[in-house]
Scaffold this active site. Structure first.
Site, PDB file in Angstrom:
ATOM      1  N   ASN A   9       0.866  -1.271  -0.109  1.00  0.00           N
ATOM      2  CA  ASN A   9      -0.147   0.038   0.168  1.00  0.00           C
ATOM      3  C   ASN A   9       0.899   1.258   0.122  1.00  0.00           C
ATOM      4  OD1 ASN A   9      -1.714   2.008   0.479  1.00  0.00           O
ATOM      5  ND2 ASN A   9      -2.374   1.288   2.515  1.00  0.00           N
ATOM      6  N   TRP A  10       1.076   1.859  -1.192  1.00  0.00           N
ATOM      7  CA  TRP A  10       1.997   2.844  -1.321  1.00  0.00           C
ATOM      8  C   TRP A  10       1.488   4.206  -0.427  1.00  0.00           C
ATOM      9  CZ3 TRP A  10       3.707   3.199  -7.071  1.00  0.00           C
ATOM     10  CH2 TRP A  10       4.466   2.052  -7.399  1.00  0.00           C
ATOM     11  N   LYS A  11       0.159   4.086  -0.030  1.00  0.00           N
ATOM     12  CA  LYS A  11      -0.358   5.544   0.362  1.00  0.00           C
ATOM     13  C   LYS A  11      -0.115   6.616  -0.708  1.00  0.00           C
ATOM     14  CE  LYS A  11      -0.283   3.344   4.788  1.00  0.00           C
ATOM     15  NZ  LYS A  11      -0.232   3.432   6.174  1.00  0.00           N
ATOM     16  N   HIS A  93      -9.535   1.644   4.904  1.00  0.00           N
ATOM     17  CA  HIS A  93      -8.171   1.678   5.823  1.00  0.00           C
ATOM     18  C   HIS A  93      -8.501   2.452   6.943  1.00  0.00           C
ATOM     19  CE1 HIS A  93      -4.006   2.901   6.734  1.00  0.00           C
ATOM     20  NE2 HIS A  93      -3.859   1.768   5.992  1.00  0.00           N
ATOM     21  N   GLU A  95      -6.813   5.050   7.941  1.00  0.00           N
ATOM     22  CA  GLU A  95      -6.473   6.306   7.565  1.00  0.00           C
ATOM     23  C   GLU A  95      -7.724   7.057   6.823  1.00  0.00           C
ATOM     24  OE1 GLU A  95      -2.881   5.765   5.742  1.00  0.00           O
ATOM     25  OE2 GLU A  95      -1.955   5.159   7.443  1.00  0.00           O
ATOM     26  N   GLU A 164      -5.507  -4.795  10.704  1.00  0.00           N
ATOM     27  CA  GLU A 164      -4.576  -3.756  10.734  1.00  0.00           C
ATOM     28  C   GLU A 164      -4.700  -2.885  12.138  1.00  0.00           C
ATOM     29  OE1 GLU A 164      -2.578  -2.410   6.809  1.00  0.00           O
ATOM     30  OE2 GLU A 164      -4.131  -0.763   7.122  1.00  0.00           O
ATOM     31  N   GLY A 170       2.798   2.503  10.707  1.00  0.00           N
ATOM     32  CA  GLY A 170       3.676   3.711  10.575  1.00  0.00           C
ATOM     33  C   GLY A 170       4.241   4.000  11.959  1.00  0.00           C
ATOM     34  N   SER A 208       3.561  -1.696  10.509  1.00  0.00           N
ATOM     35  CA  SER A 208       4.817  -2.081  10.725  1.00  0.00           C
ATOM     36  C   SER A 208       5.469  -3.392  10.264  1.00  0.00           C
ATOM     37  CB  SER A 208       5.249  -1.531  12.167  1.00  0.00           C
ATOM     38  OG  SER A 208       4.833  -0.034  12.276  1.00  0.00           O
ATOM     39  N   GLY A 229       2.902  -1.194   4.299  1.00  0.00           N
ATOM     40  CA  GLY A 229       2.951   0.384   4.018  1.00  0.00           C
ATOM     41  C   GLY A 229       4.320   0.856   3.725  1.00  0.00           C
ATOM     42  N   GLY A 230       5.028   1.569   4.567  1.00  0.00           N
ATOM     43  CA  GLY A 230       6.331   1.909   4.484  1.00  0.00           C
ATOM     44  C   GLY A 230       7.211   1.044   3.734  1.00  0.00           C
TER      45      GLY A 230
HETATM   46  P1  13P Z   1       3.109   0.553   7.791  1.00  0.00           P
HETATM   47  O1  13P Z   1       3.522  -0.598   7.161  1.00  0.00           O
HETATM   48  O2  13P Z   1       3.720   1.793   7.034  1.00  0.00           O
HETATM   49  O3  13P Z   1       2.913   0.374   9.294  1.00  0.00           O
HETATM   50  O4  13P Z   1       1.807   0.796   7.248  1.00  0.00           O
HETATM   51  C1  13P Z   1       0.756  -0.352   7.301  1.00  0.00           C
HETATM   52  C2  13P Z   1      -0.680  -0.115   6.539  1.00  0.00           C
HETATM   53  O5  13P Z   1      -1.281   0.943   6.922  1.00  0.00           O
HETATM   54  C3  13P Z   1      -0.808  -0.890   5.162  1.00  0.00           C
HETATM   55  O6  13P Z   1      -1.946  -0.286   4.690  1.00  0.00           O
END
Ligand code: 13P
Length: 244
Positions: A9-11, A93, A95, A164, A170, A208, A229-230
């Site tokens: 997930n590149w966000k 998600h 967010e 999640e 993050g 994470s 994510g990251g």
């Molecule tokens: P991180 O891997 O950066 O913690 O993000 C997880 C996430 O929200 C994937 O959708």
């Protein structure tokens, strides 16, 4: 046996040159022993599709409108995602729930809209730190998932679920494999009871996930891969996770 799935997930990250570098590294690292997909910002979906077309790598979106079409400025429909070859759309998600006011019902509507166009929704659920500390984790994730299950009825077995925990996203603070497994087991039991197909449905863990903790998470009996994510933004890290 459920085949594992790792989804990046590149966000709201990326640029055309950075994406090209990342995607070509992924292409070069194939084949993987599991399914791999990237959910990219909408504006990059077509270029991602052009790069990955014909490979076993899949792509998807990070959100989808709950509406089929119409006067919804800024929104992108499931039909448009399907036209762009999207295999997946992340929905709900944390967010989006937190910053865009998405309710459980909106998330369920989005999942339904995606499925109606043949796009697999990756439905995210997860508790906040306050909810975990209050002992509400199970109740929260079951409530979030139950609205989707109820809405989708007999199609509910077609979704992918992602657990999640909000406090792990993050933050560098991963749920322990045991903490994650415990919630996954609860979710699987719920899916099994509701659909009769819980044993073949995929439940991903996100929060994470890194190259050095992916293996211990993915080996858990009810963890079928990850939503990353990251670490999905760096080719070497994401590839290492895909090989974990
Ligand atoms: P991180 O891997 O950066 O913690 O993000 C997880 C996430 O929200 C994937 O959708």
């Amino acid at each position: 046996m459920r085949r594992k799935l790792v989804v990046g997930n590149w966000k709201m990250h990326g640029s055309r040159p950075a994406n090209a570098e990342l995607l070509s590294a992924l292409m070069a690292a194939r084949p993987f022993a599991l399914d791999v997909a990237v959910c990219v910002p909408a504006i990059y979906i077509h270029e991602t599709a052009a790069t990955l077309a014909g490979s076993d790598l899949r792509w998807g979106a990070q959100d989808v409108s709950q509406h089929a079409q119409g006067a919804y400025t800024g929104e992108i429909s499931a039909a448009m995602l399907a036209e762009a070859g999207c295999r997946y759309a992340i929905v709900g998600h944390s967010e989006r729930r937190a910053y865009h006011g998405e309710t459980d019902q909106v998330v369920a509507d989005k999942a339904q809209a995606a499925l109606a166009k043949g796009v697999t929704p990756i439905v995210c659920v997860g508790e906040t730190l306050a909810q975990r500390d209050a002992g509400e984790t199970e109740a929260v994730v079951k409530r979030q998932l139950s609205v989707v299950i109820h809405q989708l009825a007999h199609c509910a077995s077609e979704i992918v679920v992602a657990y999640e925990p909000v406090w792990a996203i993050g933050t560098g603070r991963t749920a322990t494999p045991e903490q994650a497994q415990a919630v996954h087991a609860v979710l699987r039991a719920q899916l099994q009871a509701a659909t009769g197909h819980g044993e073949r449905m995929k439940i991903l863990y996100g929060g994470s996930v890194k190259a050095d903790n992916a293996a211990t998470l993915f080996v858990q009996p009810d963890i079928d891969g990850g939503l990353i994510g990251g670490a999905s933004l760096k080719a070497a890290d994401f590839i290492a996770i895909c090989r974990a």
